[in-house]
Scaffold this motif. Structure first.
Motif, mmCIF file in Angstrom:
data_model
loop_
_atom_site.group_PDB
_atom_site.id
_atom_site.type_symbol
_atom_site.label_atom_id
_atom_site.label_comp_id
_atom_site.label_asym_id
_atom_site.label_seq_id
_atom_site.Cartn_x
_atom_site.Cartn_y
_atom_site.Cartn_z
ATOM 1 N N SER A 120 26.582 36.917 66.181
ATOM 2 C CA SER A 120 25.667 37.953 65.698
ATOM 3 C C SER A 120 26.428 39.075 65.005
ATOM 4 O O SER A 120 25.955 39.641 64.013
ATOM 5 N N ALA A 121 27.614 39.387 65.519
ATOM 6 C CA ALA A 121 28.423 40.453 64.921
ATOM 7 C C ALA A 121 28.797 40.117 63.483
ATOM 8 O O ALA A 121 28.855 41.005 62.622
ATOM 9 N N LEU A 122 29.041 38.842 63.206
ATOM 10 C CA LEU A 122 29.395 38.439 61.844
ATOM 11 C C LEU A 122 28.215 38.639 60.895
ATOM 12 O O LEU A 122 28.386 39.122 59.769
ATOM 13 N N VAL A 123 27.030 38.277 61.358
ATOM 14 C CA VAL A 123 25.839 38.395 60.510
ATOM 15 C C VAL A 123 25.441 39.859 60.328
ATOM 16 O O VAL A 123 25.241 40.335 59.203
ATOM 17 N N VAL A 124 25.336 40.576 61.444
ATOM 18 C CA VAL A 124 24.917 41.979 61.380
ATOM 19 C C VAL A 124 25.966 42.819 60.650
ATOM 20 O O VAL A 124 25.626 43.725 59.881
ATOM 21 N N GLY A 125 27.234 42.507 60.871
ATOM 22 C CA GLY A 125 28.301 43.251 60.203
ATOM 23 C C GLY A 125 28.209 43.140 58.695
ATOM 24 O O GLY A 125 28.389 44.131 57.970
ATOM 25 N N TRP A 126 27.919 41.934 58.199
ATOM 26 C CA TRP A 126 27.751 41.755 56.753
ATOM 27 C C TRP A 126 26.558 42.556 56.239
ATOM 28 O O TRP A 126 26.641 43.212 55.198
ATOM 29 N N ILE A 127 25.457 42.523 56.968
ATOM 30 C CA ILE A 127 24.252 43.243 56.542
ATOM 31 C C ILE A 127 24.517 44.745 56.476
ATOM 32 O O ILE A 127 24.133 45.420 55.507
ATOM 33 N N VAL A 128 25.185 45.276 57.498
ATOM 34 C CA VAL A 128 25.488 46.711 57.519
ATOM 35 C C VAL A 128 26.388 47.080 56.344
ATOM 36 O O VAL A 128 26.154 48.075 55.647
ATOM 37 N N TYR A 129 27.417 46.289 56.108
ATOM 38 C CA TYR A 129 28.307 46.550 54.970
ATOM 39 C C TYR A 129 27.536 46.508 53.657
ATOM 40 O O TYR A 129 27.679 47.395 52.805
ATOM 41 N N ASP A 130 26.720 45.481 53.490
ATOM 42 C CA ASP A 130 25.984 45.310 52.235
ATOM 43 C C ASP A 130 25.041 46.482 51.984
ATOM 44 O O ASP A 130 24.889 46.937 50.845
ATOM 45 N N THR A 178 34.162 37.105 56.480
ATOM 46 C CA THR A 178 32.762 36.826 56.162
ATOM 47 C C THR A 178 32.259 37.759 55.070
ATOM 48 O O THR A 178 31.536 37.338 54.152
ATOM 49 N N ILE A 179 32.635 39.021 55.151
ATOM 50 C CA ILE A 179 32.239 39.985 54.118
ATOM 51 C C ILE A 179 32.813 39.582 52.770
ATOM 52 O O ILE A 179 32.111 39.593 51.745
ATOM 53 N N MET A 180 34.085 39.209 52.747
ATOM 54 C CA MET A 180 34.717 38.836 51.479
ATOM 55 C C MET A 180 34.074 37.591 50.876
ATOM 56 O O MET A 180 33.781 37.546 49.671
ATOM 57 N N ALA A 181 33.855 36.569 51.699
ATOM 58 C CA ALA A 181 33.244 35.338 51.190
ATOM 59 C C ALA A 181 31.810 35.587 50.739
ATOM 60 O O ALA A 181 31.365 35.050 49.713
ATOM 61 N N SER A 182 31.080 36.406 51.491
ATOM 62 C CA SER A 182 29.704 36.729 51.107
ATOM 63 C C SER A 182 29.678 37.539 49.820
ATOM 64 O O SER A 182 28.779 37.366 48.983
ATOM 65 N N ILE A 188 28.976 38.407 43.694
ATOM 66 C CA ILE A 188 29.825 38.277 42.507
ATOM 67 C C ILE A 188 29.381 37.105 41.637
ATOM 68 O O ILE A 188 29.167 37.256 40.427
ATOM 69 N N LEU A 189 29.221 35.943 42.234
ATOM 70 C CA LEU A 189 28.853 34.766 41.451
ATOM 71 C C LEU A 189 27.450 34.848 40.835
ATOM 72 O O LEU A 189 27.280 34.495 39.659
ATOM 73 N N PRO A 190 26.416 35.294 41.563
ATOM 74 C CA PRO A 190 25.082 35.355 40.940
ATOM 75 C C PRO A 190 25.025 36.226 39.678
ATOM 76 O O PRO A 190 24.454 35.789 38.663
ATOM 77 N N PRO A 191 25.592 37.450 39.674
ATOM 78 C CA PRO A 191 25.590 38.221 38.424
ATOM 79 C C PRO A 191 26.357 37.523 37.305
ATOM 80 O O PRO A 191 25.965 37.596 36.135
ATOM 81 N N GLN A 192 27.448 36.848 37.665
ATOM 82 C CA GLN A 192 28.210 36.138 36.642
ATOM 83 C C GLN A 192 27.397 34.988 36.055
ATOM 84 O O GLN A 192 27.494 34.695 34.857
ATOM 85 N N ARG A 193 26.609 34.331 36.886
ATOM 86 C CA ARG A 193 25.734 33.275 36.362
ATOM 87 C C ARG A 193 24.732 33.855 35.372
ATOM 88 O O ARG A 193 24.450 33.252 34.322
ATOM 89 N N ARG A 194 24.179 35.025 35.710
ATOM 90 C CA ARG A 194 23.211 35.653 34.804
ATOM 91 C C ARG A 194 23.892 36.111 33.513
ATOM 92 O O ARG A 194 23.287 36.046 32.431
#
Length: 267
Positions: A120-130, A178-182, A188-194
């Motif tokens: 849960s810490a991995l998931v919530v941590g990413w959300i908080v950072y984002d 997890t933050i870096m990969a996310s 990063i990749l979605p904007p580059q696709r656009r």
């Protein structure tokens, strides 16, 4: 007599995959960080960026639009995915299946509870950072760093209440990974696709797309250095998680990592 230990071989192969893919990922990230800095300098001086490597000379020019079919564009993405997947696999093999998730001599919760909290810490941590990146705080680097450090230390303290000190350290490192990969796959990749799609249609490219992706890439260059500190900390228990000042040591390592990243970015 040759003894085959499947667990050790799995650990070895996954660990090798994790380390080697991380080298490729971090190396690419810092190469483009250096390249961007050189290109900015070349724009001011009117020169080109020249390099020599493996017996040849190379020059790089940054383009403002796409000059080739989208299928000819090389993407740097799988290094991040392989690093993260192999890292999570190691976390599961060594800590979740290896009995290192809780303090064996004085467990405060069951292993199942500790595992649930860790994931849960991995998931919530990413959300908080984002969410934090979307606030005005991100415009002031030092303020963002202070808030991030306080949250990280608070998380580490909370994890330490339910996990072994070693597991708490490694989970903070896993959160960083997890933050870096996310960041790579979700920001990063979605904007580059656009950007590529717009260029292929002959439409102007929204500068905000590149700016947002660049911001997350910059964050990754800062996050990765303390991540390496945390990942190798399990080899030095006395100096890191094993002493009474483990949390303070972690905070110092993180700040030192961020400072080292700042120096590397200016090199």
């Amino acid at each position: 007599m040759l003894v085959f230990n499947a667990s050790e071989w799995i650990n070895l192969i996954v660990r090798w995959t994790h380390v080697f893919s991380a080298i490729l990922w971090v190396g690419t990230t810092y190469y483009f960080t250096w390249l961007d800095a050189q290109l900015r300098r070349s724009q001011r001086t009117g020169g080109d960026v020249w390099m020599v490597h493996s017996g040849g000379f190379y020059t790089v020019v940054k383009q403002k639009t796409l000059g080739v079919p989208p299928s000819d564009v090389h993407w740097f993405r799988w290094e991040a995915m392989v690093t993260w997947v192999s890292g999570v696999t190691l976390l599961l093999v060594v800590y979740y299946a290896g009995g290192l998730i809780v303090d064996a001599s004085n467990p405060t919760v069951s292993e199942h509870v500790a595992k649930a909290i860790g994931l849960s810490a991995l998931v919530v941590g990413w959300i908080v950072y984002d969410l934090l990146v979307r606030t005005p705080l991100v415009r002031t680097g030092w303020a963002f760093a202070i808030v991030a450090l306080v949250l990280i230390v608070a998380l580490a303290w909370g994890l330490r209440q339910v996990m072994s000190a070693r597991a708490a350290y490694i989970h903070v490192g896993a959160l960083f990974g997890t933050i870096m990969a996310s960041n790579v796959w979700m920001r990063i990749l979605p904007p580059q696709r656009r950007m590529i799609a717009a260029a292929a249609r002959g439409e102007p490219i929204d500068p905000a797309l590149g700016a947002g992706a660049k911001e997350r890439s910059i964050h990754n260059t800062f996050i990765v250095v303390p991540t390496v500190f945390l990942m190798i900390s399990n080899h030095f228990p006395t100096a890191t998680y094993g002493n009474r000042y483990g949390l303070a040591t972690m905070a110092v390592l993180i700040v030192a990592g961020w400072s080292a990243a700042a120096v590397l970015r200016r090199a």
